[in-house]
Write an enzyme that holds these catalytic residues in place. Structure first.
Site, PDB file in Angstrom:
ATOM      1  N   LEU A 175      13.680  26.692 -29.371  1.00  0.00           N
ATOM      2  CA  LEU A 175      13.072  28.020 -29.533  1.00  0.00           C
ATOM      3  C   LEU A 175      11.647  28.102 -28.991  1.00  0.00           C
ATOM      4  CD1 LEU A 175      14.718  29.104 -32.860  1.00  0.00           C
ATOM      5  CD2 LEU A 175      14.757  30.387 -30.712  1.00  0.00           C
ATOM      6  N   ALA A 233      10.731  21.620 -37.675  1.00  0.00           N
ATOM      7  CA  ALA A 233      12.184  21.375 -37.657  1.00  0.00           C
ATOM      8  C   ALA A 233      12.651  21.370 -36.202  1.00  0.00           C
ATOM      9  CB  ALA A 233      12.935  22.447 -38.439  1.00  0.00           C
ATOM     10  N   PHE A 234      13.847  20.814 -35.968  1.00  0.00           N
ATOM     11  CA  PHE A 234      14.266  20.601 -34.569  1.00  0.00           C
ATOM     12  C   PHE A 234      14.547  21.904 -33.828  1.00  0.00           C
ATOM     13  CE2 PHE A 234      18.652  21.150 -33.073  1.00  0.00           C
ATOM     14  CZ  PHE A 234      19.262  21.666 -34.196  1.00  0.00           C
ATOM     15  N   LYS A 235      14.663  23.014 -34.544  1.00  0.00           N
ATOM     16  CA  LYS A 235      14.882  24.301 -33.889  1.00  0.00           C
ATOM     17  C   LYS A 235      13.779  24.590 -32.846  1.00  0.00           C
ATOM     18  CE  LYS A 235      18.382  25.684 -36.623  1.00  0.00           C
ATOM     19  NZ  LYS A 235      18.632  24.487 -37.450  1.00  0.00           N
ATOM     20  N   ASP A 236      12.585  24.040 -33.052  1.00  0.00           N
ATOM     21  CA  ASP A 236      11.493  24.245 -32.087  1.00  0.00           C
ATOM     22  C   ASP A 236      11.838  23.716 -30.700  1.00  0.00           C
ATOM     23  OD1 ASP A 236       9.667  25.434 -33.871  1.00  0.00           O
ATOM     24  OD2 ASP A 236       8.943  23.482 -34.558  1.00  0.00           O
TER      25      ASP A 236
END
Ligand SMILES: *Cc1c(COP(=O)(O)O)cnc(C)c1O
Length: 502
Positions: free
Chosen positions: A116, A110-113
């Site tokens: 993060l 997911a784009f949170k990577d």
């Protein structure tokens, strides 16, 4: 470059201090005192650069107190090997003047990577630069994507530990397995009896317990948070808008300097706001198309100028956008008005009455840049089916909301500007809904949680991301459930007994 709070300009901090602190003491969010620019020559030069080099060019303008060596080390740690394609954030050209920016090639799909993977390294540097002696323990409540991405980002990062709480029946099966199998010697995961609000409230209570925090501080430990209000999460997201634009120039979709539109599937308003920063820096973006699911509070805001959270919270097939308080909108209000007193008043009204209304003037300014619309559940699945049938391209439910809203915008306005649609998750992460849309059949609940992934793979030929396929053989490490009243004891016990070595 310095950072102030959206609610008062009294205190000026360096980037490292802002990243370490997370939230301003007055409750506001940190914003830079000025916005740096990227000239057209600089943008052109990005076309021949790697993602890491592009990241350096953009981030060095904001994180001016980080040395070249420090920043390059953070970037290499984040984007060097953890992504499954060399481009990190590739652009896929589709028909109708649409291009899709794939932000889900990181370890958790997911784009949170994108943010993060780098935040832990920025934070460790910030700790060193500010002379902080305590070890930092990240405490997070998650409804799915953030928790796993934060675990992967912080695992084995020295001087830090991470504890994630998730609602026991509030995340998808794949998300649950992703967290339950997390490896690393400084990680801890626990599910909480209740819903996301219970987990979130429990975490807030731990942060707010003065006596407990003083005891931890005395033992050389500080609690911190990894949620999307931290400047260290927002700044890295500015990079991929430049990267996507540079790729569109490189592949001949647009010429240098040509304006594009950008569609973003939105929840907390962090992703789309990073795009707005890119525009302020000089990236030629005409309109931001803000795409919501049935929790369409932002659509209503961009149509009326009133933000009103007094409404029911709906559960949808795009759960990472199920949100009624879009925290990062506060930063947009500041950028549009530069008026901390006014922003503080709106946020007070939101807190006390659940709503606020901006003036006609401010509303006019915001709608020059932003258009808002939404897609319901049926339109979301229809967008997946339509794209798959017409081009064979498979998109996830969040991205599908953006596809549907892009269609609506084009039909409504007749605007034929080339559009970059931001894709935020791998279709395999929300596999059952995607499978239902492309196969036209209701997916029956399976004992084996990996079966739908294999079925979707057999049907479409799209590769299952390694991070998800690899879960199959992994041992379940965390399976305990606690009551929300017990969360503080869980944190205490974990820090004492499991994190003594970090
Ligand atoms: C978090 C998330 C979003 C929403 O992003 P915001 O920055 O909160 O607006 C959209 N899609 C997916 C898959 C996400 O995980």
């Amino acid at each position: 470059m310095f950072y102030i709070s959206t609610r008062s300009a009294d205190v000026k901090l360096t980037a490292a201090e802002a990243i370490k602190q997370g939230l301003a003491l007055d409750g506001g969010l940190f914003v830079p005192t000025e916005i740096p620019t990227m000239t057209m020559e600089e943008i052109e030069s990005l076309t021949d650069k790697s993602y890491a080099e592009r990241a350096y060019d953009v981030l060095s303008k904001f994180l001016t107190d980080y040395s070249e060596q420090e920043l390059k080390a953070c970037i290499t740690n984040a984007y060097g090997t953890g992504f499954d394609v060399e481009e990190v954030a590739p652009v896929k050209v589709l028909d109708g003047g649409r291009s899709c920016l794939e932000l889900w090639h990181g370890p958790t799909s997911a784009f949170k990577d994108m943010a993060l993977q780098i935040l832990p390294h920025l934070l460790v540097n910030a700790i060193e630069k500010t002379g902080e002696k305590s070890k930092i323990v990240i405490l997070t409540a998650t409804s799915g994507d953030t928790g796993k991405a934060a675990l992967e980002g912080f695992k084995d990062v020295k001087g830090t530990g991470i504890i994630v709480f998730y609602p026991v029946s509030g995340v998808s099966k794949i998300q649950k397995r992703q967290m339950a199998t997390q490896e690393g010697n400084n990680v801890f995961v626990m599910s909480v009896e209740g819903n996301f609000d219970d987990a979130q409230t429990g975490v807030k209570r731990v942060f707010g317990d003065k006596e407990f925090n003083e005891k931890l501080n005395a033992e050389g430990c500080k609690l911190s948070s990894a949620n999307s209000i931290n400047w260290g999460r927002l700044a890295p997201q500015i990079v991929y808008y430049f990267s996507g634009y540079a790729d569109m120039v490189k592949n001949g979709e647009i010429s240098l300097g040509e304006e594009i539109n950008v569609t973003v599937p939105t929840g907390n308003f962090g992703n789309i706001l990073a795009g707005y920063f890119a525009k302020q820096m000089g990236l030629p973006i005409k309109k931001f198309i803000c795409a919501s699911n049935s929790n369409k509070i932002l659509t209503d805001f961009f149509k009326t100028g009133t933000y009103d959270r007094n409404r029911d919270f709906l559960k949808t097939a795009s759960p990472s956008m199920d949100i009624l308080i879009s925290s990062n909108l506060e930063r947009l209000l500041y950028l549009a008005t530069k008026d901390c007193v006014q922003v503080a008043e709106w946020m007070k009204a939101l807190n006390e009455n659940g709503k606020y209304e901006v003036s006609a003037d401010v509303f006019g300014k915001l709608t020059e840049d932003f258009y808002g619309n939404w897609a319901d559940e049926q339109e979301t699945l229809a967008a997946i089916e339509k794209e798959y049938k017409s081009s064979g391209y498979v998109i996830d439910t969040h991205t599908a909301v953006a596809f549907s809203v892009t269609d609506k915008y084009m039909a409504e306005t007749g605007d034929t500007t080339k559009t970059l649609i931001v894709s935020t998750a791998s279709p395999y992460k929300f596999c059952e809904s995607v499978l239902e849309a492309v196969s036209g059949e209701i997916v029956v609940e399976e004992e084996d949680i990996f079966k739908p992934l294999d079925t979707l793979n057999a049907l479409t030929g799209v590769k299952i991301p390694e991070g998800l396929a690899g879960l199959k053989g992994k041992e379940v490490i965390f399976s305990d459930v606690c009551q929300k009243e017990e969360m503080i004891d869980v944190v205490d016990d974990c820090i004492k007994n499991k994190f003594s070595e970090i």
